[in-house]
Design an enzyme around this catalytic site. Structure first.
Site, mmCIF file in Angstrom:
data_model
loop_
_atom_site.group_PDB
_atom_site.id
_atom_site.type_symbol
_atom_site.label_atom_id
_atom_site.label_comp_id
_atom_site.label_asym_id
_atom_site.label_seq_id
_atom_site.Cartn_x
_atom_site.Cartn_y
_atom_site.Cartn_z
ATOM 1 N N HIS A 75 -7.311 -13.745 -10.252
ATOM 2 C CA HIS A 75 -6.395 -14.541 -9.544
ATOM 3 C C HIS A 75 -6.509 -14.320 -7.927
ATOM 4 O O HIS A 75 -6.492 -15.164 -7.296
ATOM 5 C CB HIS A 75 -4.906 -14.506 -9.888
ATOM 6 C CG HIS A 75 -4.647 -14.521 -11.192
ATOM 7 N ND1 HIS A 75 -3.517 -14.189 -11.922
ATOM 8 C CD2 HIS A 75 -5.327 -14.958 -12.311
ATOM 9 C CE1 HIS A 75 -3.308 -14.463 -13.376
ATOM 10 N NE2 HIS A 75 -4.546 -15.201 -13.539
ATOM 11 N N HIS A 259 -13.033 -16.443 -19.907
ATOM 12 C CA HIS A 259 -13.295 -15.426 -18.764
ATOM 13 C C HIS A 259 -14.795 -14.884 -19.411
ATOM 14 O O HIS A 259 -15.869 -14.830 -18.578
ATOM 15 C CB HIS A 259 -12.503 -14.010 -18.899
ATOM 16 C CG HIS A 259 -11.266 -14.232 -18.022
ATOM 17 N ND1 HIS A 259 -11.100 -14.636 -16.882
ATOM 18 C CD2 HIS A 259 -10.158 -14.087 -18.540
ATOM 19 C CE1 HIS A 259 -9.887 -15.028 -16.524
ATOM 20 N NE2 HIS A 259 -9.170 -14.458 -17.509
#
EC number: 3.5.1.108
Length: 294
Positions: A75, A259
């Site tokens: 993030h 991911h």
């Protein structure tokens, strides 16, 4: 176009998503060509943000080595990318970045407070020269050459609340802040007990995670966007691609990505020197690319 760093140091505090403990975070300026560097102050250990330093992608993107690790960096990395910052040192006193509200907007606010500073070195970008793809069954992530970088992301969940969602994102800082930065991470109520038995998601709450039951969202305020789930996946993907060390000038296309697939994609790109070119944005070359940094 010049490389950017921070104009001043900024500090923040937040809860770690997985350990649930308070974490102090400091963002500091760095000199040209330093890249993005994480520093564990409790271990006196530095980790360059790069694919070769990724050690885990199960629940988040994790940097580390035999000294320790830093989890949930995506993030913050996503916000750094959106602001076009090339060089920054991130100091943490724990093994993960704080989750804040589950999106990247708090990190954007920190970067706004720090402001940016030009350095006396040309900005460099990674231009994708030929398609690179990684697949896992029907799931895939792909980078292809383009004249205007976009992210085209589709997710599909066997859940009535999420279902199938698609979103097209065209790169610009303004577009990112308005349409991506506020999209929060999400999880399923049925998984909470199993995660906590593994000492994961101990800091997860309705304050920082969209929690989905079989046919409803438990957060009383509801969603920030009707397609917040896929927008958050784009937020994550931008953060993961930032590990390549440059803003990537290429189309990113994903179906049910993760991911893990993003990490494999970055490794695949670096493996083939013909797949990309590092372009220095001198005055003669920057015009074709400057829209991306608007």
């Amino acid at each position: 176009m010049k490389q950017l760093t921070l104009a001043k140091t900024v500090k923040g505090v937040g809860i770690g998503l997985h350990k649930g403990e308070p974490i102090e975070i400091t963002l500091e300026p760095l000199e040209a060509n330093s890249g993005i560097v994480f520093f564990r102050s409790d271990l006196n250990a530095s980790y360059k943000a790069s694919p070769e330093n990724v050690i885990n992608t199960q629940m988040a993107t994790v940097l580390g080595d035999d000294r320790g690790f830093i989890s949930t960096i995506e993030h913050l990395m996503s916000a750094i990318n959106a602001y076009g910052i090339d060089n920054v040192r991130i100091v943490l006193n724990a093994n993960e970045a704080p989750v804040m509200d589950g999106s990247s907007i708090s990190f954007c606010m920190m970067l706004d407070e720090a402001e940016v500073k030009e350095l006396d070195a040309p900005k460099k970008i990674m231009v994708i020269k030929k398609p690179v793809e990684v697949r896992d069954g029907n799931k895939f992530v792909r980078l292809t050459p383009t004249k205007e970088p976009r992210i085209n992301y589709t997710i599909k969940f066997d859940n009535a609340v999420i279902g199938e969602q698609s979103y097209n994102f065209e790169f610009s800082k303004k577009n990112y802040i308005e349409n991506i930065a506020r999209a929060r991470t999400f999880g399923f109520l049925k998984d909470v007990q199993a995660l906590r038995s593994m000492n994961l998601a101990l800091g997860g709450s309705l304050e920082n995670t969209i929690v989905v039951d079989e046919n409803r969202i438990l957060n009383p305020e509801g969603l920030r966007f009707k397609d917040e789930f896929v927008r958050h996946k784009i937020l994550d993907a931008i953060g993961d691609l930032t590990l390549l060390g440059y803003r990537v000038f290429g189309d990113y296309i994903s179906y049910a990505g993760s991911h893990h697939l993003n990490h494999l994609l970055t490794k695949e790109v670096l493996k083939d020197k013909d797949a990309y070119e590092i372009v220095s944005l001198e005055k003669t070359t920057q015009k074709a690319y400057e829209k991306v940094f608007a």
